[in-house]
Design a protein around this motif. Structure first.
Motif, PDB file in Angstrom:
ATOM      1  N   LEU A   1      -3.267   0.925  11.586  1.00  0.00           N
ATOM      2  CA  LEU A   1      -4.170  -0.148  12.008  1.00  0.00           C
ATOM      3  C   LEU A   1      -3.874  -1.430  11.245  1.00  0.00           C
ATOM      4  O   LEU A   1      -3.909  -2.532  11.816  1.00  0.00           O
ATOM      5  N   THR A   2      -3.572  -1.291   9.939  1.00  0.00           N
ATOM      6  CA  THR A   2      -3.273  -2.471   9.123  1.00  0.00           C
ATOM      7  C   THR A   2      -2.033  -3.177   9.654  1.00  0.00           C
ATOM      8  O   THR A   2      -2.004  -4.411   9.763  1.00  0.00           O
TER       9      THR A   2
ATOM     10  N   ASN B   1      -6.124  10.335   8.002  1.00  0.00           N
ATOM     11  CA  ASN B   1      -6.966   9.138   8.049  1.00  0.00           C
ATOM     12  C   ASN B   1      -6.267   7.956   7.402  1.00  0.00           C
ATOM     13  O   ASN B   1      -6.316   6.834   7.906  1.00  0.00           O
ATOM     14  N   ARG B   2      -5.613   8.227   6.259  1.00  0.00           N
ATOM     15  CA  ARG B   2      -4.950   7.145   5.540  1.00  0.00           C
ATOM     16  C   ARG B   2      -3.766   6.620   6.345  1.00  0.00           C
ATOM     17  O   ARG B   2      -3.551   5.405   6.415  1.00  0.00           O
TER      18      ARG B   2
ATOM     19  N   LEU C   1      -7.058   8.443  15.841  1.00  0.00           N
ATOM     20  CA  LEU C   1      -7.548   7.073  16.043  1.00  0.00           C
ATOM     21  C   LEU C   1      -8.117   6.903  17.441  1.00  0.00           C
ATOM     22  O   LEU C   1      -9.221   6.393  17.620  1.00  0.00           O
TER      23      LEU C   1
ATOM     24  N   GLU D   1     -12.049  12.161  -1.418  1.00  0.00           N
ATOM     25  CA  GLU D   1     -11.863  10.707  -1.391  1.00  0.00           C
ATOM     26  C   GLU D   1     -12.303  10.095  -2.723  1.00  0.00           C
ATOM     27  O   GLU D   1     -11.635   9.212  -3.270  1.00  0.00           O
TER      28      GLU D   1
ATOM     29  N   ARG E   1       0.807  -1.220   0.000  1.00  0.00           N
ATOM     30  CA  ARG E   1       0.000   0.000   0.000  1.00  0.00           C
ATOM     31  C   ARG E   1       0.837   1.265   0.000  1.00  0.00           C
ATOM     32  O   ARG E   1       0.298   2.356  -0.117  1.00  0.00           O
TER      33      ARG E   1
ATOM     34  N   LYS F   1      -5.182   4.488   9.082  1.00  0.00           N
ATOM     35  CA  LYS F   1      -5.591   3.174   8.583  1.00  0.00           C
ATOM     36  C   LYS F   1      -4.375   2.282   8.358  1.00  0.00           C
ATOM     37  O   LYS F   1      -4.401   1.087   8.639  1.00  0.00           O
ATOM     38  N   TYR F   2      -3.296   2.881   7.847  1.00  0.00           N
ATOM     39  CA  TYR F   2      -2.063   2.140   7.612  1.00  0.00           C
ATOM     40  C   TYR F   2      -1.495   1.590   8.920  1.00  0.00           C
ATOM     41  O   TYR F   2      -1.110   0.425   9.010  1.00  0.00           O
TER      42      TYR F   2
END
Ligand SMILES: [K+]
Ligand SMILES: [K+]
Lengths: 277, 277
Positions: free
Chosen positions: B149-150, B142-143, B251, A261, A11, B146-147
């Protein structure tokens, strides 16, 4: 499972691209501010240094040490929220009303910083107060925003029953509600602040935006100029403006994020189709 | 369809309850700040007024007008970002690096306000810069969140394949990642700031929280004390700290909101069952 999978490195390119756009945006902004403000800064500085020399010349007994002593007193006074200009003895910042306003600037994360806690106890309390207050504030504003949306939708439904052009009327309601938000939360306050705070129109609109976006520099703060006499209704109107304005601007910013987005998803898809992945 | 339906008045009681909790929370905070800071404020004020009299006594030629003149010069100097203490002629705020930092405080909505645009052009540009920059910043953070969290989920999956207690290991990973976030974004910076900025530990942790929550009072700002010599790596580490810290705290705040929303839904359901609606 190797490091590539654990750190989800597949990613990374998409994040890096977004990060590059972000970095470029911030740096470009930095250059523009530097050019716009830098020149004025240099002129200001020479004017101020000239005025300092003028003051030292007028008051001959005041040497450099004396100047530093006055400066030290003034800095401590402004930290304590005290105006020592003239003979007025102001009360300092921490009355009940200003403390409540301060608490509101904490939970909304506006944080003007024109007053802020100086004691260790106050600072630690501020941390815990914000820890629960900020989420509570977000929940309340989200609910108010949803309520605003519901009213808008109900007006839509009401008008759709009465017209033969449903899509057209839906678009019109969106447009009218957006424009009335701009008028209610930016144009009206701009006129009010220009009249009651002694700011120019551009300063007033700058203050409105900096407040509702929760940036809150604190270089202009309404309802806090000790030399200004404010009407009775002023504080109440200001609190309502900030509360509903924050809910409204949060809605608008969320819409903008949706658009960004979608644009990002669209560009990603286009890029994949083009490169045949 | 009547006014009751259009304004969705059936939903009002739930909003009013939430609003009352919110109002009570803010007012309680206001009272605590008032008590904690008010006393110190009064002591400070008498000390400062005494020091003002002392200065006026030492420099006999300096009458009240002279004091006001010095104060006016100093206020304009601090607005332009100029330190006129001693004989140093500082350059003012708007260098390239500080302009870029300023741009970053705009898009993140931290808005310390220790420097802010003074020209009308700069202020209007600031509004449009923020209008697109704030949503962009939210999307990027946000991205990144999310990264993060991944990565956490992948570590979970990796460990689950190796253990016989999957639920236990999942909880442990959550706990460890939460604690390492606290250490990385609060404890380590606190120690660094305490060492390099001359702040106490409580001031340092207050600064960390006020920055990452994007309140940004600007009463303490790292990397901006002209009397302090900072190491080379300081600015870079600070920018990374703010960037990843904001993503991490967003988060955590989102988790807290989830918990609050669930609690609200639970209380609502309990209330309905109880009142038999
Ligand atoms: K701020
Ligand atoms: K802020």
């Amino acid at each position: 499972m190797g490091l590539v999978e654990i750190f989800a490195l597949a990613r990374v390119p998409s994040i890096l691209l977004l990060g590059a756009v972000y970095g470029a945006y911030v740096l470009t902004g930095g250059v523009v501010f530097w050019k716009l403000e830098g020149n004025l800064g240099r002129e200001d500085i020479s004017a101020i240094l000239a005025r300092k020399q003028q003051v030292l010349k007028t008051y001959q007994c005041l040497n450099s040490d004396g100047m530093d002593a006055v400066i030290a007193v003034l800095q401590d006074a402004s930290k304590a929220g005290l105006s020592i200009k003239g003979n007025q003895t102001s009360d300092g910042f921490w009355k009940f009303t200003s403390s409540a306003v301060f608490a509101a600037t904490v939970v909304t994360t506006i944080g003007y910083g024109n007053i802020s806690p100086k004691t260790a106890a106050g600072q630690i309390f501020c941390v815990f107060f914000a820890l629960f207050g900020i989420p509570l504030n977000i929940v309340v504003l989200n609910r108010v925003g949803k309520y605003m949306l519901t009213i808008e939708r109900n007006i839509c439904d009401f008008l759709q029953g009465k017209t033969t052009h449903p899509r057209c009327s839906r678009f019109l309601v969106h447009l009218v509600s957006y424009l009335s938000g701009v008028v209610l939360f930016f144009v009206v306050p701009m006129v009010v602040f220009q009249g009651h705070e002694g700011w120019s129109y551009s300063q007033a609109i700058y203050y409105c935006f900096i407040t509702l976006s929760t940036i809150g520099f604190g270089d202009y703060v309404a309802d806090s100029n000790p030399e200004q006499a404010y009407p009775e209704w002023y504080s109440f109107i200001m609190a309502s403006w900030i509360f509903f304005g924050l809910a409204w601007l949060a809605l608008v910013i969320n819409h903008t994020i949706d658009i960004l987005e979608r644009l990002h998803g669209f560009l990603n898809g286009w890029w994949r189709r083009r490169s045949g992945v």
